[in-house]
Scaffold this motif. Sequence first.
Motif, short mmCIF file in Angstrom:
data_model
loop_
_atom_site.label_atom_id
_atom_site.label_comp_id
_atom_site.label_asym_id
_atom_site.label_seq_id
_atom_site.Cartn_x
_atom_site.Cartn_y
_atom_site.Cartn_z
N ALA A 37 32.92 48.91 43.27
CA ALA A 37 32.38 50.27 43.43
C ALA A 37 32.67 51.12 42.19
CB ALA A 37 32.98 50.92 44.68
N ALA A 38 33.85 50.92 41.60
CA ALA A 38 34.22 51.69 40.41
C ALA A 38 33.27 51.38 39.26
CB ALA A 38 35.66 51.36 40.01
N LEU A 39 32.97 50.10 39.09
CA LEU A 39 32.07 49.69 38.02
C LEU A 39 30.65 50.24 38.24
CD1 LEU A 39 32.18 47.83 35.48
CD2 LEU A 39 31.31 45.99 36.91
N LYS A 40 30.22 50.16 39.48
CA LYS A 40 28.88 50.63 39.85
C LYS A 40 28.74 52.14 39.61
CE LYS A 40 25.99 50.29 43.92
NZ LYS A 40 26.05 50.06 45.37
N ASN A 41 29.82 52.89 39.89
CA ASN A 41 29.77 54.36 39.77
C ASN A 41 30.38 54.88 38.47
OD1 ASN A 41 28.69 55.20 42.49
ND2 ASN A 41 30.43 53.98 43.15
N GLN A 42 30.61 53.97 37.52
CA GLN A 42 31.19 54.33 36.23
C GLN A 42 32.47 55.16 36.39
OE1 GLN A 42 27.66 56.19 34.62
NE2 GLN A 42 27.28 54.38 33.35
N HIS A 43 33.32 54.65 37.25
CA HIS A 43 34.61 55.30 37.51
C HIS A 43 35.68 54.46 36.83
CE1 HIS A 43 38.07 56.58 40.05
NE2 HIS A 43 38.26 55.30 40.30
N ASN A 44 36.27 55.03 35.77
CA ASN A 44 37.28 54.29 35.02
C ASN A 44 38.64 54.43 35.73
OD1 ASN A 44 39.26 53.44 33.19
ND2 ASN A 44 37.93 53.87 31.43
N ILE A 45 39.01 53.38 36.43
CA ILE A 45 40.23 53.43 37.28
C ILE A 45 41.46 53.86 36.48
CG2 ILE A 45 41.78 52.03 38.71
CD1 ILE A 45 39.35 50.31 39.45
N GLN A 46 41.66 53.23 35.33
CA GLN A 46 42.88 53.50 34.56
C GLN A 46 42.95 54.92 34.02
OE1 GLN A 46 41.88 49.92 32.61
NE2 GLN A 46 44.01 49.19 32.60
N GLY A 78 32.09 41.48 36.59
CA GLY A 78 32.62 42.72 36.00
C GLY A 78 33.83 43.20 36.79
N ALA A 79 33.74 43.16 38.13
CA ALA A 79 34.86 43.61 38.99
C ALA A 79 36.06 42.70 38.76
CB ALA A 79 34.43 43.57 40.45
N ALA A 80 35.81 41.38 38.62
CA ALA A 80 36.91 40.44 38.41
C ALA A 80 37.61 40.72 37.08
CB ALA A 80 36.38 39.01 38.44
N ILE A 81 36.81 41.08 36.06
CA ILE A 81 37.39 41.39 34.74
C ILE A 81 38.30 42.61 34.85
CG2 ILE A 81 36.82 42.20 32.40
CD1 ILE A 81 34.26 40.41 32.63
N ILE A 82 37.85 43.62 35.58
CA ILE A 82 38.68 44.84 35.76
C ILE A 82 39.98 44.47 36.49
CG2 ILE A 82 38.79 47.12 36.85
CD1 ILE A 82 35.71 47.27 36.53
N LEU A 83 39.83 43.69 37.57
CA LEU A 83 41.01 43.32 38.38
C LEU A 83 42.09 42.63 37.54
CD1 LEU A 83 39.93 41.76 41.81
CD2 LEU A 83 41.50 43.65 41.45
N LYS A 84 41.63 41.78 36.63
CA LYS A 84 42.58 40.98 35.85
C LYS A 84 43.38 41.82 34.87
CE LYS A 84 40.01 36.67 36.12
NZ LYS A 84 39.13 35.77 35.37
N LYS A 85 42.97 43.08 34.67
CA LYS A 85 43.73 43.96 33.77
C LYS A 85 45.01 44.46 34.45
CE LYS A 85 39.72 45.83 31.31
NZ LYS A 85 38.85 47.02 31.20
N PHE A 86 45.00 44.41 35.78
CA PHE A 86 46.14 44.97 36.52
C PHE A 86 47.25 43.93 36.68
CE2 PHE A 86 42.46 47.23 38.81
CZ PHE A 86 42.37 48.18 37.80
N ALA A 87 48.46 44.46 36.88
CA ALA A 87 49.60 43.56 37.14
C ALA A 87 49.39 42.87 38.48
CB ALA A 87 50.88 44.38 37.17
N VAL A 88 49.84 41.62 38.57
CA VAL A 88 49.64 40.86 39.82
C VAL A 88 50.98 40.76 40.56
CG1 VAL A 88 48.97 38.63 40.78
CG2 VAL A 88 47.76 39.54 38.79
N HIS A 89 50.99 41.32 41.77
CA HIS A 89 52.20 41.21 42.59
C HIS A 89 52.13 39.96 43.44
CE1 HIS A 89 54.69 45.15 42.88
NE2 HIS A 89 54.58 44.71 41.65
N LYS A 90 53.20 39.22 43.45
CA LYS A 90 53.25 37.95 44.20
C LYS A 90 53.04 38.22 45.68
CE LYS A 90 56.00 34.14 42.45
NZ LYS A 90 57.31 33.51 42.51
N CYS A 91 52.25 37.36 46.32
CA CYS A 91 52.11 37.45 47.77
C CYS A 91 52.78 36.24 48.41
CB CYS A 91 50.63 37.51 48.15
SG CYS A 91 49.71 36.03 47.67
#
Length: 253
Positions: A37-46, A78-91
């Motif tokens: 949704a962020a990518l679609k609406n040009q919302h830069n999360i960071q 595109g969404a996957a690329i954005i996700l990979k920028k974030f830190a990954v917390h172990k589940c």
Amino acid sequence: MKISRQKKINKILNFYINNFGFHSPFQILIDGTYCYAALKNQHNIQEVLPKYFLSELKLLTTPCVVIETENLGPKVTGAAIILKKFAVHKCIHGANYVPGSKCIKSMIKELNKNRYVIATQDRELQDYIRNQAIGVPLLYLHKKTPVLENPSNATVEHTKLHKTQRFQLNPNEVNLLTQLKVKSGIQQDENSASFRKKRKKGGPNPLSCKKKKKVTDCKKIIKNNSENKIKKNRKRKRVRIPDHVKQELLQSK
Ligand SMILES: [Zn+2]
């Protein structure tokens, strides 16, 4: 950002800070639907989210969320690329990946002890957070505007109950408090001899045993009283004889 909106966000954050131990930097756990949704609406999360929260943030995701988004194909690359920028917390799932929503549900168990804010557009996950999770702030996008939702009813009710229980004394605390009161002289010891001292046996209450006057006596009293009253009311009238009448009477003698 409007001041009223910022006030609202601060109020919500303070609720979680005071009742669930949230603190800065807030941990935002983001799923693939939010990134899409962020990518679609040009919302830069960071860029946008730290301004929205007016605080430092930790932008996070989980291995299961990343794998799920990657597996959805080129439409969400595109969404996957954005996700990979974030830190990954172990589940807890290790190599046995589960759907993203299931993974996030496992991350917020036990009253969200790791204090995540969940950023998602997944309706089913949103409903779960609103109705079944306790102490989980929900963030979603309305077009390109982030919205931090008010605490759910379940969360507010839990907080009220917890506050009441927090101020209730357990039996040991009640005993200790009583002992302290006795020591300081505020309260008398219920087990002491002086407290248990029986009331002295005395005669009956004289007021409750007052003899009734006989009816005949009463009648007499009433009669006497009424006679006295009549006597009192009866005044002797002095008849004044005018002087000229007196003279005439004397002359007639
Ligand atoms: Zn997982």
